[in-house]
Scaffold this motif. Structure first.
Motif, PDB file in Angstrom:
ATOM      1  N   ILE A  59      17.327   6.568  -0.847  1.00  0.00           N
ATOM      2  CA  ILE A  59      16.179   7.703  -1.572  1.00  0.00           C
ATOM      3  C   ILE A  59      15.522   6.532  -2.533  1.00  0.00           C
ATOM      4  CG2 ILE A  59      17.299   8.405  -3.278  1.00  0.00           C
ATOM      5  CD1 ILE A  59      14.579  10.077  -1.336  1.00  0.00           C
ATOM      6  N   ARG A  60      16.131   5.457  -3.169  1.00  0.00           N
ATOM      7  CA  ARG A  60      15.481   4.484  -4.067  1.00  0.00           C
ATOM      8  C   ARG A  60      14.383   3.640  -3.208  1.00  0.00           C
ATOM      9  NH1 ARG A  60      20.974   2.506  -6.299  1.00  0.00           N
ATOM     10  NH2 ARG A  60      21.379   2.484  -3.976  1.00  0.00           N
ATOM     11  N   TYR A  61      14.698   3.453  -1.943  1.00  0.00           N
ATOM     12  CA  TYR A  61      13.766   2.758  -1.328  1.00  0.00           C
ATOM     13  C   TYR A  61      12.305   3.311  -1.088  1.00  0.00           C
ATOM     14  CZ  TYR A  61      17.363  -0.634  -0.875  1.00  0.00           C
ATOM     15  OH  TYR A  61      18.625  -1.526  -1.207  1.00  0.00           O
ATOM     16  N   ALA A  62      12.793   4.670  -0.875  1.00  0.00           N
ATOM     17  CA  ALA A  62      11.635   5.629  -0.361  1.00  0.00           C
ATOM     18  C   ALA A  62      10.651   5.843  -1.615  1.00  0.00           C
ATOM     19  CB  ALA A  62      12.171   6.910   0.302  1.00  0.00           C
ATOM     20  N   ILE A  63      11.276   6.005  -2.761  1.00  0.00           N
ATOM     21  CA  ILE A  63      10.566   6.210  -3.897  1.00  0.00           C
ATOM     22  C   ILE A  63       9.618   5.133  -4.196  1.00  0.00           C
ATOM     23  CG2 ILE A  63      10.623   6.602  -6.446  1.00  0.00           C
ATOM     24  CD1 ILE A  63      13.104   8.363  -5.849  1.00  0.00           C
ATOM     25  N   THR A  64      10.371   3.772  -4.100  1.00  0.00           N
ATOM     26  CA  THR A  64       9.613   2.611  -4.220  1.00  0.00           C
ATOM     27  C   THR A  64       8.194   2.559  -3.456  1.00  0.00           C
ATOM     28  OG1 THR A  64      11.371   1.452  -5.282  1.00  0.00           O
ATOM     29  CG2 THR A  64       9.726   0.023  -4.422  1.00  0.00           C
ATOM     30  N   ARG A  65       8.655   2.987  -2.209  1.00  0.00           N
ATOM     31  CA  ARG A  65       7.443   2.832  -1.218  1.00  0.00           C
ATOM     32  C   ARG A  65       6.346   3.870  -1.350  1.00  0.00           C
ATOM     33  NH1 ARG A  65       3.765   0.277   1.466  1.00  0.00           N
ATOM     34  NH2 ARG A  65       3.402   0.914   3.657  1.00  0.00           N
ATOM     35  N   GLU A  66       6.814   4.953  -1.824  1.00  0.00           N
ATOM     36  CA  GLU A  66       6.032   6.219  -2.123  1.00  0.00           C
ATOM     37  C   GLU A  66       4.810   5.613  -3.325  1.00  0.00           C
ATOM     38  OE1 GLU A  66       5.750  10.532  -3.876  1.00  0.00           O
ATOM     39  OE2 GLU A  66       7.074   9.124  -4.615  1.00  0.00           O
ATOM     40  N   LYS A  67       5.470   4.812  -4.294  1.00  0.00           N
ATOM     41  CA  LYS A  67       4.713   4.394  -5.482  1.00  0.00           C
ATOM     42  C   LYS A  67       3.659   3.283  -5.059  1.00  0.00           C
ATOM     43  CE  LYS A  67       8.017   5.388  -9.100  1.00  0.00           C
ATOM     44  NZ  LYS A  67       8.879   4.862  -9.764  1.00  0.00           N
ATOM     45  N   GLN A  68       4.152   2.447  -3.953  1.00  0.00           N
ATOM     46  CA  GLN A  68       3.249   1.578  -3.420  1.00  0.00           C
ATOM     47  C   GLN A  68       2.222   2.175  -2.828  1.00  0.00           C
ATOM     48  OE1 GLN A  68       5.847  -0.566  -0.753  1.00  0.00           O
ATOM     49  NE2 GLN A  68       6.234  -2.077  -2.546  1.00  0.00           N
ATOM     50  N   LYS A  70       1.024   5.247  -3.190  1.00  0.00           N
ATOM     51  CA  LYS A  70       0.041   6.134  -3.927  1.00  0.00           C
ATOM     52  C   LYS A  70      -0.898   5.075  -4.729  1.00  0.00           C
ATOM     53  CE  LYS A  70       2.622  10.317  -4.585  1.00  0.00           C
ATOM     54  NZ  LYS A  70       3.254  11.412  -5.552  1.00  0.00           N
ATOM     55  N   ALA A  71      -0.577   4.045  -5.090  1.00  0.00           N
ATOM     56  CA  ALA A  71      -1.251   2.944  -5.914  1.00  0.00           C
ATOM     57  C   ALA A  71      -2.228   2.260  -4.891  1.00  0.00           C
ATOM     58  CB  ALA A  71      -0.444   1.918  -6.287  1.00  0.00           C
ATOM     59  N   GLY A  72      -2.296   2.498  -3.792  1.00  0.00           N
ATOM     60  CA  GLY A  72      -3.419   1.976  -2.699  1.00  0.00           C
ATOM     61  C   GLY A  72      -4.614   3.202  -2.618  1.00  0.00           C
ATOM     62  N   SER A  73      -5.646   2.484  -2.063  1.00  0.00           N
ATOM     63  CA  SER A  73      -6.658   3.264  -2.117  1.00  0.00           C
ATOM     64  C   SER A  73      -6.718   4.177  -0.798  1.00  0.00           C
ATOM     65  CB  SER A  73      -8.097   2.168  -1.599  1.00  0.00           C
ATOM     66  OG  SER A  73      -7.833   1.844  -0.524  1.00  0.00           O
ATOM     67  N   ARG A  74      -7.723   5.090  -0.803  1.00  0.00           N
ATOM     68  CA  ARG A  74      -7.862   6.000   0.347  1.00  0.00           C
ATOM     69  C   ARG A  74      -7.998   5.298   1.549  1.00  0.00           C
ATOM     70  NH1 ARG A  74      -8.850  11.339   1.778  1.00  0.00           N
ATOM     71  NH2 ARG A  74      -9.979  11.693   3.551  1.00  0.00           N
ATOM     72  N   GLN A  75      -8.632   4.213   1.568  1.00  0.00           N
ATOM     73  CA  GLN A  75      -8.751   3.465   2.902  1.00  0.00           C
ATOM     74  C   GLN A  75      -7.442   2.717   3.164  1.00  0.00           C
ATOM     75  OE1 GLN A  75     -11.694   3.260   4.966  1.00  0.00           O
ATOM     76  NE2 GLN A  75      -9.986   2.546   6.403  1.00  0.00           N
TER      77      GLN A  75
END
Length: 96
Positions: A59-68, A70-75
């Protein structure tokens, strides 16, 4: 079915809203979104279609990826969806 940690993107029928989330059980979580059990953004904007997901063993890897994501643009999110699911079909049936 074995529970799998995942980061996921869901949308509404008009594909006008994108929601990024993380979970330790993607099948159960998407089912909660579809049945509108989760109060808030996804319920208010009728976010019920799973259009993208990535699986993780921790789950820690999943949380890190979620943050990446979410930080990206809509595009960037749209490009990510297109890379896995160019037709934006609901992927829930593949998982359930």
């Amino acid at each position: 079915m074995k529970k799998m940690c995942a980061v996921y993107i869901m949308t509404n029928l008009r594909k006008s809203v994108l929601y990024t989330g993380v979970t330790s059980d993607i099948v159960a979580r998407v089912n909660q979104h579809k049945s509108k059990e989760i109060k808030g953004f996804t319920q208010r904007y009728h976010v019920t279609n799973l259009v993208y997901y990535e699986q993780f063993s921790d789950i820690r890897y999943a949380i890190t990826r979620e943050k990446q994501i979410k930080a990206g643009s809509r595009q960037k999110k749209i490009d990510l969806i297109h890379s896995m699911n160019p037709s934006w079909k609901d992927l829930y049936e593949e998982l359930a």
